[in-house]
Design an enzyme around this catalytic site. Sequence first.
Site, PDB file in Angstrom:
ATOM      1  N   ASP A  88      40.605  42.253  41.176  1.00  0.00           N
ATOM      2  CA  ASP A  88      40.924  42.165  42.594  1.00  0.00           C
ATOM      3  C   ASP A  88      42.345  42.689  42.819  1.00  0.00           C
ATOM      4  O   ASP A  88      43.280  42.259  42.144  1.00  0.00           O
ATOM      5  CB  ASP A  88      40.828  40.713  43.075  1.00  0.00           C
ATOM      6  CG  ASP A  88      40.930  40.658  44.598  1.00  0.00           C
ATOM      7  OD1 ASP A  88      40.038  41.222  45.263  1.00  0.00           O
ATOM      8  OD2 ASP A  88      41.909  40.095  45.113  1.00  0.00           O
ATOM      9  N   ARG A 596      20.854  66.363  36.127  1.00  0.00           N
ATOM     10  CA  ARG A 596      19.878  66.618  35.076  1.00  0.00           C
ATOM     11  C   ARG A 596      19.061  67.875  35.373  1.00  0.00           C
ATOM     12  O   ARG A 596      17.857  67.871  35.387  1.00  0.00           O
ATOM     13  CB  ARG A 596      18.994  65.393  34.876  1.00  0.00           C
ATOM     14  CG  ARG A 596      19.845  64.170  34.578  1.00  0.00           C
ATOM     15  CD  ARG A 596      19.134  63.044  33.890  1.00  0.00           C
ATOM     16  NE  ARG A 596      17.728  62.975  34.118  1.00  0.00           N
ATOM     17  CZ  ARG A 596      17.149  62.460  35.201  1.00  0.00           C
ATOM     18  NH1 ARG A 596      17.885  61.954  36.153  1.00  0.00           N
ATOM     19  NH2 ARG A 596      15.858  62.432  35.322  1.00  0.00           N
TER      20      ARG A 596
END
Length: 686
Positions: A88, A596
């Site tokens: 955070d 791909r």
Amino acid sequence: MVLCPVIGKLQHKRVVLASASPRRQEILSNAGLRFEVVPSRFKEKLHKASFATPYAYAVETAKQKALEVAGRMHQKDLRAPDVVIGADTIVAVGAMILEKPVDKQDAYRMLSRLNGKEHSVFTGVAIVHCCSKDGRLDTEVSEFYEETTVKFSELSEELLWEYINSGEPMDKAGGYGIQALGGMLVEYVHGDFLNVVGFPLNHFCKELARLYYPPRPADLRRVRHDSIPAVDTFENLSDSEAGGADPGQSAKGGRGGEQADGDRSQAPRALDAALNGADSRPRFPTGLLELMDGFKASKRGATLCPKSREVGLECWPRGRLWDPAALLAGQQVDGGPQDTSCLQGRPGLPMADHADQAGVCWGSWSKCHPPPPKVLFTACKLKLFDVLKDQGPLQAVDVARKLSTCAGRTEQLLDVCAALGLLEKTRRGYSNTEVATLHLVSDGEHSLQGVAEYNDAHVWGVFTRLGLAVREGAEQTRGALGAMEEERLSQSRELTLQFMRAKHSLSKLTAHHVATAFDLSRFASACDLGGCTGILARELAQEYPRLQVTVFDLPEVTELSGGFQCGGRQTERIRFVSGDFFKDSLPEADLYVLSRMLQDWPDDKLHKLLSRISSSCKPGGGLLVAEAAAEEEGASQSPRLRTLSAGQPRSPDEHRRLLQRHGFQDVRVARAGDLLCVVLGTRAAP
Ligand SMILES: Cc1cn([C@@H]2O[C@H](COP(=O)(O)OP(=O)(O)OP(=O)(O)O)[C@@H](O)[C@H]2O)c(=O)[nH]c1=O
């Protein structure tokens, strides 16, 4: 490449980053860490005033983010990952904490507060080691924070508003992004720059070194969740229930914890499990994909049984000879080496060596011992996993009755599936394992049935014809791919649909990793070339709220894409355009995406495609390429994610050179989702 040996310590563990921040994902993947991303649902609404310091708030929030994900993942499938990382980042001006602005006015208020002054950026980090046992989750939390001082110049109102209107401040703590346009606001930085961007990599590595190398795993907090609270109540856990630290003590140097000091042999269970690799599960269905692709290696003449390391002969039923095709017909199996004694007690020995030992040639051996993919394909074709999902556990004879198959052969099929880890065999009968439930049941969200179907119906045949390519003197891959592509284009609508189903299900597994491997927020439009059913487009639109995405594919593909449910609120920012990227002009876009695709083409076509993209891409625009990652040196030569493509994976350097050759500079390579290599290049001015 993993430079830092401590990052390497996490390499064989299932690591989850509990953060939606693309910056964190980029920092960690650039460092070579392999991880999954599961954004936390923990609502950042802890009571700030109850924390003694701003950093205590950041540390506690980071911890709750990570614990929520660990708890949710454990609850979902009763197996948490090995390590969950939460972070955070906050901006602090004195005691005041600034998080992400809710709107432009809020951003203006924040930036005005920072204008001309110094402030601190704190990132709290929690590393949660998990161990699921007997339905219970054990966690050990290690936490720390890093502080960086940043000074803003005196900025005019006009500049502030111009910056706010750029949209950049909205998802960033303090309302600025130092790594992009916000860098212009900054006069100086003292401390770790990456800490400001969202993740203190240097401190993280030191923390890993401290956790993994010291004699004593001190500073770990132990939490035992006998029953994991529901996700929405998790954030309400009190510190004691959640193993939380006293905020005042939780930061730098102020570490406490209930874990007694001891040597490594007394390390807490979850950390032990993480260190030793126990209880780890591939975050990707790596084993399953390798199983589906295994035949490519053997058809290519590889000497190793592709599964010999993980599944291999250890799991191959001893001395059983059978044939799935015969099984369907209920026939007896004949032929094959009858002496299988060489299999006994020799798990892990390469298949070819076993063949040697049995005195038979590898070719005939593999014919009479059908390679595992055929087993899997047959089971899928028979809808075995669907039957077991609805009615399991079932005895072999009942399965045979439901499938109308031969009882004896069905039992053999079931046994092989059990040996391959796809089924579980108990006295009550056979039932699906977790991986089968997730990926082999037809209607599952993450079903890979489409891949099995396409590989069985089509790719298997293409690879069978590799011999022709070799005999004709064509380069092996090129020969096979030519045949593959030719067939894909010329064949029936059903084949196109099969291909699309396969690509759709694989994309579901990879899209998030591709979309988040780099921060793409600087692009306003993207075009996914060969984007098929739009799964990656949806993920990109979801990750980047300003992004307009075009899916560009052949007319026969876009025509059928409507039949695939992609859903999501982002669809109004996605459009489908038909065309052939080798012939037609490419849609305009700031970022071109090839996911791909490159491995499918022989060199001449590949260069043609890249040069067309390069000509269409404006200077400053980008090209994002995602391919199956090449094995790291020394790793097994398993086929890894080559499903649907037949070429050899390229190394990061080869990718870099390829893009540079086509006018892309500043080429960055990240490894994502374990099996993917994602590359981003920026188009240089011609
Ligand atoms: C100061 C600064 C912050 N950030 C981003 O601000 C977000 C902080 O918010 P968070 O709550 O810590 O994280 P998140 O984005 O909401 O993600 P999550 O971890 O899921 O809560 C993170 O993104 C950081 O990169 C920058 O990109 N650049 C900067 O210069």
